[in-house]
Enzyme design. Structure first.
Site, PDB file in Angstrom:
ATOM      1  CD  GLU A  76       4.485  -2.100 -10.074  1.00 44.63           C
ATOM      2  OE1 GLU A  76       5.276  -2.118 -10.058  1.00 44.63           O
ATOM      3  OE2 GLU A  76       3.212  -3.531  -9.820  1.00 44.63           O
ATOM      4  CB  THR A 108       3.045   8.249 -15.004  1.00 40.79           C
ATOM      5  OG1 THR A 108       3.603   8.570 -15.108  1.00 40.79           O
ATOM      6  CG2 THR A 108       1.346   8.127 -14.408  1.00 40.79           C
ATOM      7  CB  SER A 109       4.654   6.731 -19.682  1.00 43.71           C
ATOM      8  OG  SER A 109       4.101   5.631 -20.259  1.00 43.71           O
ATOM      9  CD  GLU A 110       3.220  10.661 -18.734  1.00 37.20           C
ATOM     10  OE1 GLU A 110       2.329  10.321 -17.718  1.00 37.20           O
ATOM     11  OE2 GLU A 110       2.791  10.434 -20.141  1.00 37.20           O
ATOM     12  CB  THR A 127      -1.304   4.820  -4.834  1.00 42.38           C
ATOM     13  OG1 THR A 127      -0.294   4.371  -5.334  1.00 42.38           O
ATOM     14  CG2 THR A 127      -1.817   5.636  -5.294  1.00 42.38           C
ATOM     15  N   GLY A 146       0.400  -1.230   0.214  1.00 40.03           N
ATOM     16  CA  GLY A 146       0.116  -0.091   0.089  1.00 40.03           C
ATOM     17  C   GLY A 146       0.828   1.172   0.031  1.00 40.03           C
TER      18      GLY A 146
END
Lengths: 380, 257
Positions: free
Chosen positions: A364, A366-368, A126, A124
């Site tokens: 897990e 973001t692309s950014e 996020t 846990g």
């Protein structure tokens, strides 16, 4: 250099493929529709030893390598993205932190039953205001005698509804520079004050269990702190790096399923007197899909190999996750395009692949965030 | 109980088969344990678990077959033997394979030998019975159930969809039919353990055999794929006339009646 899988890896691949064809594929549509994880699948995965691949035998695992684990994630993900996500999260996020940072007692208590496939676990991290920005963590754990008292809220936690324990990140103090120390604490799911509700209505990976967790004056023993209290969150970045490889492997699995369906459809579908696979417009799409898929898989294997060799793999794991998820999205999108109107219909499965793989560009990190990680590795 | 399984590596007939230069194109083909042999492996493991003893899996082939042997070890067999004929033989047939296997088995004091009822590639179903014959022990083919009590073996065999119960004595050779059991998946710990289990490799020399002793008795003259399915035909007109035409076509054109 050797690009060949070992005999064991090859055998594992075939075993998981056979298992997935019989035990996962037939339920993929159902778990997507009902948004309900099929726990029986996980019991069977456990019986086959697949829930403990990368952990040593002395902790109930199979003593396999990360490549073997990635192969399993890919094959399960190929059958059902949701099941693949729950499978990957259970090992990479639920079990790995205990293996890497747990005390011997914690490993015996929590890791061994997980590796043997008897229990599941969740991580846990996020919160409504924190994820990749760990500094935004609001959940607090305060030491009261020999117990941590935890208060806070976690969201989008995979497998929490089926987990025996949840590793929860919480602020446990302040560093000299005034910044928060974020630590991880093992919280048994049945502790009073823990409320888990799994009512999210997700776009994809619906066969995976996702929950919200409320922690209200949750008291757990002081000994449940995982890892070094002072080192705080930075030690868990290692866990997240490992998790990224498995999300990349899952992307490859979903994308492979999309390519398989698209190729089969293109060969069967007749238009203008021939199968559409004879048209260059379709051929070029399929060629690009196959190429991107293979490149993504190679990068997954490379990152996994580096991890197995004990070499730094953070940058390569970010490469793998970023490329595999974005290429995978393109592949799934083109698979629908090749199917035309049929692809928009649920019965052809490809629309599910696109909904499922979208999460890979988000979960897990973001692309950014992957680009940020890579840039940081480049020295920016 | 001393249990032996005869196993063959075959290509997967669920994959597309192509023919090049009079032989089946092995490039790109998937290779598996002959599915009927998988039933034999599973039955052997169950026998061992219930009666004790040891399961040895034997194959005649080349180095590539090691993977299928390892898979059988991963399922739970104890030992594997690869009789590698790659350097000695260019070709062989059922006689060749049976002779080699019998020569290997003759001093092994096997209590029971299990094999698949038929291999899905060449499909002769001969190797098992031939081996039993050479060893001078009884055999029962296409079995769907097996019970052993002391020396007595009770077997149910599939006879054209019906079943027949046969009683015989150990030592015996049986060949497995679909329905005998549900072969297990090799578990992951099984796969990891298989690496460490003994896999012995033998050549014809080790069995005191010469190429001449096992020279094939048959020759493959031609290999071809079944004709591709042609579009169907829908008959029209009065029902009686259609039936007459159908019978006529089946007789004259299809030549099946």
């Amino acid at each position: 250099m050797n690009f060949e899988l070992t005999n064991e890896q090859q055998m594992l691949k075939e075993m998981v493929q056979d298992f997935a064809d019989k035990e996962i594929v037939p339920y993929a549509r159902e778990v997507d529709e009902t948004s309900k994880m099929r726990y029986e699948t996980f019991e069977k995965l456990g019986e086959l030893g697949l829930l403990g691949i990368p952990f040593p035998e002395k902790y109930g695992g199979a003593g396999g390598d990360t490549i073997s684990y990635c192969i399993a994630v890919e094959e399960i993900g190929k059958a059902c993205g949701g099941t693949g996500l729950s499978y990957a999260a259970n090992t990479s996020l639920g079990a790995s932190p205990i293996y890497y940072f747990g005390t011997e007692e914690q490993k015996q208590e929590w890791l061994v039953p997980m590796a043997k496939g008897k229990t599941m676990g969740a991580f846990g991290l996020t919160e409504p205001n924190a994820g990749s920005d760990a500094g935004g963590t609001r959940t607090r754990a305060i030491l009261d005698g020999d117990e941590w008292v935890i208060n806070g809220e976690k969201c989008w936690i995979t497998n929490a509804g089926y987990s025996r324990q949840i590793i929860v990140t919480a602020v446990t103090g302040k560093r000299e520079d005034g910044r928060n120390i974020v630590s991880a604490i093992i919280v048994p799911s049945d502790t009073p004050g823990v409320t888990i509700s799994c009512n999210y209505d997700k776009m994809g990976v619906r066969g995976s269990n996702t929950c919200e967790i409320i922690l209200e004056n949750v008291r757990v023993p002081r000994a449940n702190l995982l890892g070094d209290e002072k080192k705080g969150f930075s030690q868990f970045l290692f866990t997240l790096d490992g998790g990224r490889i498995s999300i990349a492997a899952l992307s490859v699995g979903i994308a492979q399923a999309a390519l398989d369906k698209a190729l089969q459809f293109a060969k069967e579908r007749q238009q203008f007197g021939q199968s559409i696979s004879k048209f260059q417009a379709i051929q070029f799409k399929l060629a690009d899909m196959a190429m991107e898929l293979e490149l993504a898989r190679n990068q997954v294997y490379k990152a996994a190999w580096l991890k197995d060799q004990g070499k730094p793999f953070g940058k390569e794991a970010a490469f793998a996750k970023l490329f595999a998820s974005e290429a995978g999205f393109r592949i799934c999108n083109q698979a629908i395009q090749i199917h035309g109107g049929s692809g928009y219909m649920k019965e052809y499965d490809v629309e599910r692949y696109l909904r499922d793989i979208k999460l890979m560009e988000i979960g897990e990190g973001t692309s950014e965030i992957q680009r940020l990680v890579i840039a940081r590795h480049l020295g920016c | 109980m001393n249990i032996f399984v005869l196993l063959k590596r075959t290509f997967d007939t669920e994959e597309k088969i192509t023919i090049a230069k009079g032989a089946i194109n092995e490039e790109g083909a998937e290779f598996i344990i002959n599915p009927y042999d998988e039933y034999a492996v599973e039955e052997a493991i169950q026998l061992r678990d219930n009666h004790g003893g040891e399961v040895t899996v034997v194959t005649v082939g080349n180095e590539e077959a090691e993977k299928q042997l390892r898979t059988a070890l991963a399922m739970g067999a104890d030992k594997a033997v690869l009789i590698n004929t790659e350097d000695d033989l260019e070709s062989g047939d059922q006689f060749t394979t049976a002779k080699i296997l019998a020569e290997y088995l003759k001093d092994k004091e096997a209590d029971i030998i299990l094999a698949g009822n038929v291999a899905i590639d060449s499909g002769s179903g001969q190797v098992g019975p031939r081996v039993a014959d050479l060893l001078d022990i009884p055999y029962v083919t296409t079995i769907t159930n097996l019970e052993i009590s002391g020396e007595t073996v009770t077997v149910v065999r599939d006879v054209e969809g019906d079943s027949e119960t046969i009683e015989t004595k150990l030592p015996v050779l049986v060949t497995a039919q679909q329905g005998l059991n549900e072969p297990r998946y090799p578990s992951l710990p099984g796969i990891m353990k298989a690496k460490k289990k003994p896999l012995e490799e033998l050549e014809l020399d080790d069995l005191d055999l010469d190429e001449d002793d096992v020279e094939a008795k048959t020759k493959v003259v031609e290999i071809f794929l079944p004709p591709t399915k042609e579009a169907g035909r829908v008959l029209e007109g009065e029902l009686d006339a259609q039936v007459k035409e159908l019978v006529n076509l089946l007789h004259k054109e299809a030549k099946v009646i």
